[in-house]
Design a protein around this motif. Structure first.
Motif, PDB file in Angstrom:
ATOM      1  N   PHE A   1       1.076  -1.285  -0.009  1.00  0.00           N
ATOM      2  CA  PHE A   1       0.120  -0.038  -0.034  1.00  0.00           C
ATOM      3  C   PHE A   1       0.896   1.254   0.038  1.00  0.00           C
ATOM      4  CE2 PHE A   1      -1.994   3.231   2.154  1.00  0.00           C
ATOM      5  CZ  PHE A   1      -3.186   3.547   1.663  1.00  0.00           C
ATOM      6  N   ASP A   2       1.750   1.339   1.243  1.00  0.00           N
ATOM      7  CA  ASP A   2       2.884   2.132   0.779  1.00  0.00           C
ATOM      8  C   ASP A   2       3.775   2.602  -0.494  1.00  0.00           C
ATOM      9  OD1 ASP A   2       2.146   3.415   3.411  1.00  0.00           O
ATOM     10  OD2 ASP A   2       3.611   2.058   4.437  1.00  0.00           O
ATOM     11  N   GLY A   3       4.059   1.817  -1.221  1.00  0.00           N
ATOM     12  CA  GLY A   3       4.495   1.493  -2.147  1.00  0.00           C
ATOM     13  C   GLY A   3       3.600   2.294  -3.386  1.00  0.00           C
ATOM     14  N   ILE A   4       2.359   2.836  -2.866  1.00  0.00           N
ATOM     15  CA  ILE A   4       1.629   2.945  -4.425  1.00  0.00           C
ATOM     16  C   ILE A   4       1.000   4.459  -4.237  1.00  0.00           C
ATOM     17  CG2 ILE A   4      -0.862   3.059  -5.736  1.00  0.00           C
ATOM     18  CD1 ILE A   4      -0.747   0.280  -3.897  1.00  0.00           C
ATOM     19  N   ASN A   5       1.520   4.624  -5.032  1.00  0.00           N
ATOM     20  CA  ASN A   5       0.953   6.662  -5.548  1.00  0.00           C
ATOM     21  C   ASN A   5      -0.414   6.653  -5.238  1.00  0.00           C
ATOM     22  OD1 ASN A   5       3.715   7.710  -5.279  1.00  0.00           O
ATOM     23  ND2 ASN A   5       4.047   7.782  -7.547  1.00  0.00           N
ATOM     24  N   ASN A   6      -0.498   7.854  -4.512  1.00  0.00           N
ATOM     25  CA  ASN A   6      -2.201   8.313  -4.379  1.00  0.00           C
ATOM     26  C   ASN A   6      -3.127   6.857  -4.415  1.00  0.00           C
ATOM     27  OD1 ASN A   6      -2.180  10.979  -4.686  1.00  0.00           O
ATOM     28  ND2 ASN A   6      -1.722  11.242  -6.811  1.00  0.00           N
ATOM     29  N   PRO A   7      -3.165   6.465  -3.620  1.00  0.00           N
ATOM     30  CA  PRO A   7      -4.354   5.192  -3.906  1.00  0.00           C
ATOM     31  C   PRO A   7      -5.635   5.344  -3.500  1.00  0.00           C
ATOM     32  CG  PRO A   7      -2.174   5.343  -1.604  1.00  0.00           C
ATOM     33  CD  PRO A   7      -2.365   6.200  -2.552  1.00  0.00           C
ATOM     34  N   LYS A   8      -6.193   4.594  -4.704  1.00  0.00           N
ATOM     35  CA  LYS A   8      -7.528   5.074  -4.752  1.00  0.00           C
ATOM     36  C   LYS A   8      -8.220   3.921  -3.599  1.00  0.00           C
ATOM     37  CE  LYS A   8      -7.662   3.415  -9.175  1.00  0.00           C
ATOM     38  NZ  LYS A   8      -7.203   2.831 -10.838  1.00  0.00           N
ATOM     39  N   LEU A   9      -9.464   5.321  -3.114  1.00  0.00           N
ATOM     40  CA  LEU A   9     -10.710   5.162  -2.052  1.00  0.00           C
ATOM     41  C   LEU A   9     -10.401   3.113  -2.114  1.00  0.00           C
ATOM     42  CD1 LEU A   9     -12.917   6.040  -0.776  1.00  0.00           C
ATOM     43  CD2 LEU A   9     -14.431   6.082  -2.208  1.00  0.00           C
ATOM     44  N   PHE A  10     -11.017   2.938  -2.747  1.00  0.00           N
ATOM     45  CA  PHE A  10     -11.040   1.451  -2.600  1.00  0.00           C
ATOM     46  C   PHE A  10      -9.930  -0.030  -2.549  1.00  0.00           C
ATOM     47  CE2 PHE A  10     -10.985  -3.146  -4.504  1.00  0.00           C
ATOM     48  CZ  PHE A  10     -12.068  -3.384  -4.074  1.00  0.00           C
TER      49      PHE A  10
END
Length: 688
Positions: A79-88
């Motif tokens: 999760f921390d590796g994702i840029n701008n995580p989506k709401l989902f």
DNA sequence: GTAGGGTTAG
């Protein structure tokens, strides 16, 4: 084209797969069951390889898969590796944390969402609200309520139900009811939530009232009510509801069984258990735990054995039930087996399991294993540390017990009153009077814990053992509470160690006044007289006991051989190998007598002639257990015996001699400490 | 929404 099955993928994790909908579907399906950490990594790599990184569904499912695999830290890494995580993704992560009981992390992630101005939806609220319910953070809950209304999710029954639950869990049933009354389309779940909300707040009649008014009930509605009456101990009510139910599921049975378990009606409980059409892991856990609580340890182990051959797999709760049974019986082999089972079957090693393991190893005399479990434990809390302190203390490792306490202070783990019992015990076992007094002062001054009668008991032991008998006596006289008989008993034992007959008599008077029925006190005083050569007084006391019709609590020793625990009473003839045991015992006695052993009959209370006395003495339960141990284990195996009473002088001598002439290590746990017999001497230095 | 879990003075 692809026709990969899950097993082929896991055999070769780097198999390349083409980007087709089939792969996507396949990955989605394989994310539905729990995975090991390595399998999760493989799947993650596959998702990236297949170019599905931007696929919400697959990624969100990966987080949920981490959650059911108990690997939220791995999910967080991704999760921390994702840029701008989506709401989902946020929703999936919060749900994952919440399902793993990591409510604090769930709420933190929610704060992060708010900070990043990510807009919540009606899926976010129920999950976050559940975390609020479990952590009791009512302020966050109220803020969420406001937000729900602002966002226009306030009319959705799922969200409203979550609000009801949240308010009731925080003790605000009136607020919950307010939300409930405003719900336009109530479903059964909404009704059930309100009912159990009332129960959580202790408002039982409101719960019953609402239940009576329900337009439609499901099994859960009935189960909630059955459980409510069980928890209040009103078993007849619970039973009649149970009988009135249109249909029952395994939860209904479990609820009723645990009702009987709580009131200690183990026969009724067992009948229901045998009768129920289907059992799940909870059914077994309720039974095992109930037997352990009512100290029926053999029954608990028997049931565990039955469970292993049934089609239900034990889980972490089961082992937390079974381990104390091993601990009390001193069943080290079985305890070790359970430990290995936990590792083999990847049973969740949570802080409860680790605590139970430390306690088991400690009570079975294996301190090194207890230490190993402690060091490997990921999460350490007050219970875990207190248990470790208690184990180290009873084995005479006071310094190590103190360093665990220092660790607690460094880590900010608050001790409780039990922690101090462990520390004080550690001090008294090695005679550290000043240190003990320091801890005794510290608990009230620094930690605001009022010493209880247990702590005074420990200090009396500390002073008494070290020979400060008068100080100990003074302390008892000046205690802020009524001294429990155990406290006087402690002083009486100290009198025995230091041969102070005068004080012993005085103390015994108090004790016999407080516990006229308990024979242990008479036994102790009589032994003190005998030791001082005052046979007349000893005999007088024995006659007195006989007149009062007092019978000695039967001595009972247990020994474990090949995972089976055998129990012996004095003169017991019920063991299947009874004949061989008595023959061996006779041989041992003959051999030891030839080496100079004379039975020490002073502690036999019966008014009988010398020969008979000897017979009673020579068939003490621990002697039977040691004879059985000698014939059924090989030369190098230490013999471990657990006894419910204090070891008598004669048995103590007997064990020492066996340790020389049979070259065996013998470990006896009596009701208060361990005796390690090696080469003719005992670790207690003959003070017990 | 509903069932089960750890340390305690002789």
């Amino acid at each position: 084209m692809s026709c990969l099955s899950p097993s082929t993928v896991f055999l070769s994790p780097f198999t390349s797969i083409s980007k087709t909908t089939t792969e996507e579907e396949w990955i989605s399906t394989s994310l539905k069951s729990p995975k090991t950490q390595n399998q999760l990594k493989t799947l993650h790599a596959l998702i990236i390889k297949a170019g599905l990184t931007r696929n919400d569904l697959v990624f969100g499912q990966l987080f949920l898969c981490c959650s059911i695999s108990n690997s939220m830290h791995y999910a967080r890494q991704i999760f921390d590796g994702i840029n701008n995580p989506k709401l989902f993704f946020y929703n999936a992560m919060i749900k994952g944390y919440s399902q793993n009981g990591a409510y604090y992390e769930a709420l933190q992630l929610y704060s992060l969402m708010r900070f990043r101005a990510v807009t919540c939806d009606s899926f976010t609220f129920p999950v976050v609200l559940r975390s609020v319910s479990s952590s009791g953070k009512i302020d966050v809950g109220k803020e969420l309520h406001g937000l729900v209304m602002k966002m226009g999710c306030g009319s959705r029954v799922i969200v409203q139900t979550a609000l009801i639950d949240m308010y009731c869990a925080c003790g605000l049933s009136t607020y919950g009811r307010y939300v409930f009354d405003a719900v336009s389309e109530r479903d059964v779940i909404c009704w059930n939530t309100m009912i159990s909300g009332y129960i959580k707040c202790g408002e039982y009649s409101s719960a019953q009232e609402l239940f009576d008014r329900m337009p439609v009930r499901n099994i859960s509605s009935w189960n909630t009510m059955v459980d409510m009456y069980c928890k209040r101990g009103e078993l007849e009510m619970a039973r009649s509801l149970f009988d009135a139910m249109p249909e029952r599921d395994v939860i209904s049975w479990n609820a009723l069984i645990s009702g009987y378990a709580k009131t200690g009606e183990s026969d009724a409980m067992r009948r229901l258990f045998d009768e129920m059409p289907q059992k799940n892991v909870v059914s077994w856990n309720v039974m095992i735990t109930c037997y352990v609580h009512s100290r029926q340890f053999m029954e608990a182990l028997e049931l565990f054995r039955m469970m292993l051959v049934s089609d239900v797999k034990p889980n972490e709760v089961t082992v937390v039930g079974v381990l104390p049974a091993c601990a009390h019986l001193g069943a080290l082999d079985l305890g070790q087996w359970v430990h290995a089972y936990i590792d083999r079957n990847r049973v969740k090693m949570d802080v409860y399991v680790n605590t139970a393991l430390i306690d088991m190893y400690g009570k079975c005399g294996s301190v090194d294993d207890a230490k190993r479990v402690f060091n490997n434990a990921v999460a350490k809390d007050m219970f875990l540390c207190s248990t470790m302190i208690e184990v180290l203390g009873t084995h005479g490792k006071a310094d190590e017990a103190f360093s665990i306490f220092d660790y607690m202070r460094r880590e900010g783990i608050k001790p409780n009153d039990v922690t101090f019992v462990g520390l004080l015990k550690a001090c008294s076992h090695v005679g550290l009077v000043d240190t003990g007094m320091k801890y005794f002062q510290m608990m009230s001054k620094e930690f605001k814990l009022m010493p209880k009668v247990e702590h005074y008991g420990c200090v009396v032991d500390l002073l008494g053992r070290a020979g400060h008998l008068e100080e100990a006596h003074e302390l008892i006289k000046n205690m802020p509470m009524d001294p429990h008989p155990i406290v006087w008993g402690t002083l009486l034992s100290a009198c025995r160690i230091h041969d102070n007959v005068k004080l012993a008599e005085e103390v015994a008077v108090h004790l016999i006044e407080l516990e006229p029925q308990s024979c242990g006190n008479y036994v102790l005083l009589s032994n003190i007289y005998s030791k001082a050569g005052r046979w007349d007084e000893a005999a007088k006391l024995r006659r007195k006991m006989k007149e009062k019709g007092m019978t000695k609590k039967p001595g009972c020793s247990s020994i474990e051989v090949n995972n089976v625990v055998s129990e012996f009473l004095a003169g017991d003839r019920t063991h299947p190998q009874c004949k061989a045991i008595y023959e061996t015992l006779d041989k041992i006695i003959a051999r030891l007598k030839a080496e100079g052993y004379t039975p020490c009959t002073s502690s036999v209370l019966h008014d009988v002639d010398v020969d008979e006395k000897e017979q009673v003495l020579l068939h003490h339960s621990e002697k039977l257990a040691v004879a059985f141990g000698l014939i059924s284990t090989d030369h190098k195996t230490p013999i471990r015996i657990v006894k419910n009473l204090r070891v008598c002088d004669d048995c103590h001598l007997f064990m020492k001699m066996i340790s020389i002439y049979y070259s065996r290590q013998i470990i006896v746990r009596d009701c208060s400490r361990f005796h390690h017999f090696t080469d003719g001497s005992c670790s207690c230095s003959d003070y017990w």
